[in-house]
Enzyme design. Structure first.
Site, PDB file in Angstrom:
ATOM      1  N   ASP A 138      36.686  42.939  44.629  1.00 38.21           N
ATOM      2  CA  ASP A 138      37.108  44.320  44.889  1.00 38.21           C
ATOM      3  C   ASP A 138      35.930  45.225  45.236  1.00 38.21           C
ATOM      4  O   ASP A 138      34.768  44.866  45.059  1.00 38.21           O
ATOM      5  CB  ASP A 138      37.888  44.886  43.707  1.00 38.21           C
ATOM      6  CG  ASP A 138      37.121  44.826  42.392  1.00 38.21           C
ATOM      7  OD1 ASP A 138      36.142  44.071  42.276  1.00 38.21           O
ATOM      8  OD2 ASP A 138      37.524  45.537  41.454  1.00 38.21           O
ATOM      9  N   GLU A 170      37.941  43.780  39.231  1.00 37.74           N
ATOM     10  CA  GLU A 170      36.864  43.866  38.246  1.00 37.74           C
ATOM     11  C   GLU A 170      36.516  45.317  37.931  1.00 37.74           C
ATOM     12  O   GLU A 170      36.067  45.633  36.846  1.00 37.74           O
ATOM     13  CB  GLU A 170      35.626  43.120  38.759  1.00 37.74           C
ATOM     14  CG  GLU A 170      34.557  42.876  37.725  1.00 37.74           C
ATOM     15  CD  GLU A 170      33.506  43.980  37.654  1.00 37.74           C
ATOM     16  OE1 GLU A 170      32.823  44.067  36.622  1.00 37.74           O
ATOM     17  OE2 GLU A 170      33.371  44.749  38.622  1.00 37.74           O
TER      18      GLU A 170
END
Length: 179
Positions: free
Chosen positions: A81, A139
Site C-alpha cells: 500500500d 500496512e
C-alpha cells in the site's frame, strides 16, 4: 555456486526490476484499495510460473517449492500500500494517482520481493525447502493487513518457521500472532 548465480540473475533482471518499481510508483493505491497493484503482482507471478492465491482482498501469496520442499519453510514479506500524500517530485515516473504516493518505500519492497521470487523460481532446483512470498495489503491502516491475512491462514499450509521482511525478521512459534 548458488550465490554467484543469484548475483548474475540479479544483474540480468536489473533493468526489468527498475521498470517494475517505476510502474508501481506511478500507480500507488491506499490501504485495502490496492486492486490494480494486486492484479499487477498476480500478473508478474503468473508470467514467471509461480502459483499464488489472493488473501485479505488484495493480498497475494506466492509459493515456490525447491528440492525437498518440507525441509525448511520460510516466508518473505513486502507491503503493497501507499500513503495519502501528494507527490511533489518532478520525475518521469511520478505518481499518476492524485494525492497518493509511495512515500513509504513499499513500491521498492514489492519490487524486491518480485525480483527475489523470479530469481528463486528460476533456481528452484538448486535449493531446498519452500518459500512463501507474502505481498501484504493495508500496512498503513488499522487493522493491519497482517492480522487479516493471519486470520485467513497465511501462516498455515505450509507454516513458515520464519518470516523475513524489509528491515525485520520474525521467528514464529505457537504464540506468535503477527506477520
Amino acid at each position: 555456486m548458488l550465490k554467484e548465480k543469484i548475483k548474475s540473475l540479479a544483474r540480468k533482471y536489473h533493468q526489468e526490476m527498475i521498470e517494475v518499481r517505476r510502474h508501481l510508483h506511478q500507480y500507488p493505491e491506499l490501504s485495502y484499495q490496492e486492486f490494480e497493484t494486486s492484479r499487477y503482482i498476480q500478473e508478474q507471478l503468473k508470467s514467471t510460473g509461480i502459483s499464488f492465491q489472493v488473501m485479505a482482498g488484495t493480498g497475494v501469496v506466492g509459493i515456490i517449492e525447491g528440492k525437498n520442499p518440507d525441509k525448511k519453510i520460510i516466508a518473505l514479506r513486502a507491503d503493497i500500500d501507499a500513503l495519502p500524500i501528494q507527490e511533489a517530485n518532478d520525475i518521469a515516473y511520478k505518481s499518476k494517482n492524485e494525492g497518493i504516493m509511495h512515500a513509504c518505500g513499499h513500491d521498492v519492497h514489492t519490487t524486491c520481493l518480485l525480483g527475489a521470487a523470479k530469481i528463486l523460481h528460476e533456481l528452484r532446483s538448486e535449493w531446498e525447502g519452500t518459500i512463501k512470498f507474502i505481498f501484504q495489503p493495508g500496512e498503513e491502516k488499522n487493522p493491519g493487513g497482517a492480522s487479516i491475512m493471519i486470520k485467513e491462514g497465511v501462516l498455515e499450509n505450509p507454516k513458515p518457521e520464519a518470516i523475513y521482511a524489509d528491515r525485520k525478521s520474525t521467528r514464529l512459534n505457537s504464540s506468535h500472532s503477527s506477520v
